[in-house]
Motif scaffolding. Sequence first.
Motif, PDB file in Angstrom:
ATOM      1  N   ARG A 159       0.854  -1.303  -0.068  1.00  0.00           N
ATOM      2  CA  ARG A 159       0.147   0.213  -0.071  1.00  0.00           C
ATOM      3  C   ARG A 159       0.879   1.246  -0.054  1.00  0.00           C
ATOM      4  O   ARG A 159       0.461   2.295  -0.752  1.00  0.00           O
ATOM      5  CB  ARG A 159      -0.991   0.037   1.081  1.00  0.00           C
ATOM      6  N   CYS A 202      -3.285  -0.774   9.433  1.00  0.00           N
ATOM      7  CA  CYS A 202      -3.273  -1.350   7.952  1.00  0.00           C
ATOM      8  C   CYS A 202      -3.722  -2.740   7.781  1.00  0.00           C
ATOM      9  O   CYS A 202      -3.077  -3.385   7.266  1.00  0.00           O
ATOM     10  CB  CYS A 202      -1.838  -1.066   7.238  1.00  0.00           C
ATOM     11  N   THR A 203      -5.015  -2.889   8.382  1.00  0.00           N
ATOM     12  CA  THR A 203      -5.993  -4.102   8.268  1.00  0.00           C
ATOM     13  C   THR A 203      -6.018  -4.502   6.794  1.00  0.00           C
ATOM     14  O   THR A 203      -6.200  -3.737   5.949  1.00  0.00           O
ATOM     15  CB  THR A 203      -6.731  -4.086   9.314  1.00  0.00           C
ATOM     16  N   ARG A 205      -8.936  -5.604   5.447  1.00  0.00           N
ATOM     17  CA  ARG A 205     -10.275  -4.790   5.153  1.00  0.00           C
ATOM     18  C   ARG A 205     -10.266  -3.590   6.077  1.00  0.00           C
ATOM     19  O   ARG A 205     -10.092  -3.440   7.003  1.00  0.00           O
ATOM     20  CB  ARG A 205     -11.406  -5.721   5.315  1.00  0.00           C
ATOM     21  N   GLU A 206     -10.925  -2.571   5.368  1.00  0.00           N
ATOM     22  CA  GLU A 206     -11.307  -1.177   6.027  1.00  0.00           C
ATOM     23  C   GLU A 206     -10.174  -0.690   6.889  1.00  0.00           C
ATOM     24  O   GLU A 206     -10.144  -0.665   7.981  1.00  0.00           O
ATOM     25  CB  GLU A 206     -12.346  -1.243   6.938  1.00  0.00           C
ATOM     26  N   PRO A 207      -8.883  -0.416   6.188  1.00  0.00           N
ATOM     27  CA  PRO A 207      -7.644   0.250   6.747  1.00  0.00           C
ATOM     28  C   PRO A 207      -7.897   1.431   7.435  1.00  0.00           C
ATOM     29  O   PRO A 207      -8.679   2.302   7.009  1.00  0.00           O
ATOM     30  CB  PRO A 207      -6.443   0.342   6.008  1.00  0.00           C
ATOM     31  N   LYS A 208      -7.255   1.514   8.818  1.00  0.00           N
ATOM     32  CA  LYS A 208      -7.625   2.818   9.332  1.00  0.00           C
ATOM     33  C   LYS A 208      -6.761   3.915   9.180  1.00  0.00           C
ATOM     34  O   LYS A 208      -5.897   4.393   9.843  1.00  0.00           O
ATOM     35  CB  LYS A 208      -7.663   2.605  10.906  1.00  0.00           C
ATOM     36  N   CYS A 209      -6.714   4.452   7.905  1.00  0.00           N
ATOM     37  CA  CYS A 209      -5.839   5.514   7.429  1.00  0.00           C
ATOM     38  C   CYS A 209      -5.905   6.664   7.910  1.00  0.00           C
ATOM     39  O   CYS A 209      -4.765   7.347   8.333  1.00  0.00           O
ATOM     40  CB  CYS A 209      -6.231   5.661   6.103  1.00  0.00           C
ATOM     41  N   SER A 215       0.192   7.860   6.823  1.00  0.00           N
ATOM     42  CA  SER A 215      -0.840   7.908   5.716  1.00  0.00           C
ATOM     43  C   SER A 215      -0.279   9.317   4.990  1.00  0.00           C
ATOM     44  O   SER A 215      -0.490   9.161   3.701  1.00  0.00           O
ATOM     45  CB  SER A 215      -2.177   8.547   6.305  1.00  0.00           C
ATOM     46  N   ARG A 221      -3.219   5.013  -0.164  1.00  0.00           N
ATOM     47  CA  ARG A 221      -4.105   6.037   0.451  1.00  0.00           C
ATOM     48  C   ARG A 221      -4.567   7.004  -0.753  1.00  0.00           C
ATOM     49  O   ARG A 221      -5.542   7.503  -0.985  1.00  0.00           O
ATOM     50  CB  ARG A 221      -3.850   6.470   1.668  1.00  0.00           C
ATOM     51  N   ASN A 225      -8.034   3.842  -2.987  1.00  0.00           N
ATOM     52  CA  ASN A 225      -8.422   2.779  -2.683  1.00  0.00           C
ATOM     53  C   ASN A 225      -7.314   1.878  -2.216  1.00  0.00           C
ATOM     54  O   ASN A 225      -7.110   0.849  -2.921  1.00  0.00           O
ATOM     55  CB  ASN A 225      -9.042   1.988  -3.849  1.00  0.00           C
ATOM     56  N   SER A 227      -7.484  -0.434   0.023  1.00  0.00           N
ATOM     57  CA  SER A 227      -7.879  -1.923   0.095  1.00  0.00           C
ATOM     58  C   SER A 227      -7.614  -2.667  -1.140  1.00  0.00           C
ATOM     59  O   SER A 227      -7.365  -3.854  -0.838  1.00  0.00           O
ATOM     60  CB  SER A 227      -9.043  -1.974   0.693  1.00  0.00           C
TER      61      SER A 227
END
Length: 355
Positions: A159, A202-203, A205-209, A215, A221, A225, A227
């Motif tokens: 990412r 940085c999971t 699904r649904e990363p906590k950017c 970030s 980011r 997208n 993910s």
Amino acid sequence: MTASTPSAPSDISEAVPAALLGWYDCHARTLPWRAAPGAPAPDPYRVWLSEVMLQQTTVAAVKPYFEQFTARWPDIDALAAAPEADVMAAWAGLGYYSRARNLVRCAREVAALGGFPATEAELRKLPGLGAYTAAAVAAIAFDQRAVVVDANVERVVSRLFAIAEPLPGSRRKIGEFAGSITPQTRAGDFAQAMMDLGSGICTTREPKCLLCPLSSHCAGRASGNPSAFPVKSPKAVKPTRQGTAFWIERDDAVWLVTRQGSGMLGGMRSLPDDGWAAAGDGSGMPPMPGQWEAAGLVRHTFSHFALELSVQRLRSGAPGSAAHPMAGGEWWPIDQLADAGLPTLFAKAARLARL
């Protein structure tokens, strides 16, 4: 580094470690095998043991196993002296049982050496230590600069640099980019910070950017997208194999066999089965004549195939009153079955047979 080797711009190569280590100093997970950020490196034995256990397994699953292992075998010499059967039984439930056999081999070799070697190259020579484990032990236990790339780090780096090439083909590029941001100092903390970032921020699904310390540097980011990275090749469909396990009970004991040392679940105690394997189905033939009754079906997924295991049950007589059903086994008290160290598949089958 050659001109064609991927690398981070110099500002990112400096900014990423600084931002990530600052975040880690405040948010590092507390784990039983880990030293606090900036503290002296932990015992190499605990680092190595935890890294072997964590392969293909979650932190939550590993914690109780790690604590039980280190209580029973507190150092490398104690583990080296342990009977392999005891280690295999204690490992039951963690899966990938070749790791447990290599664990004993490695412990004995390290004990003979007088301790773990401190360099990544020498660690690679030990049984069961691949590129990832050797790098992790070198960085975390010896603070050697080593590029540590596990699944969490793959995701973060993919990412961060928006690597469009799909896995597994992108792994070389991921490793090179990871190397370009790995600092010369605090290598162990940096490796663990990358793992923590992938695990909690940085999971998949649904990363906590909005919470991510990287970030502002993240190309994923910026793409809108994150993910979408890492890009994955379509998964191959796993074949489903058919097999049968046999519960043979006499009085208050069940017949257990020890599987061959090599191959699937090698060296583990198990119920007798019909020879199923990754390459094909079992015969379905019971190991002895009798009035067999169906107890149900167990489904289990291995790395390369799924298994549908039929459980057949035979109950009669007393352990001392008849010949052994087959060679290479033993009568095991049913009320002590938890101590047999059955692998997860056969523990499921045993629970079904006892209903």
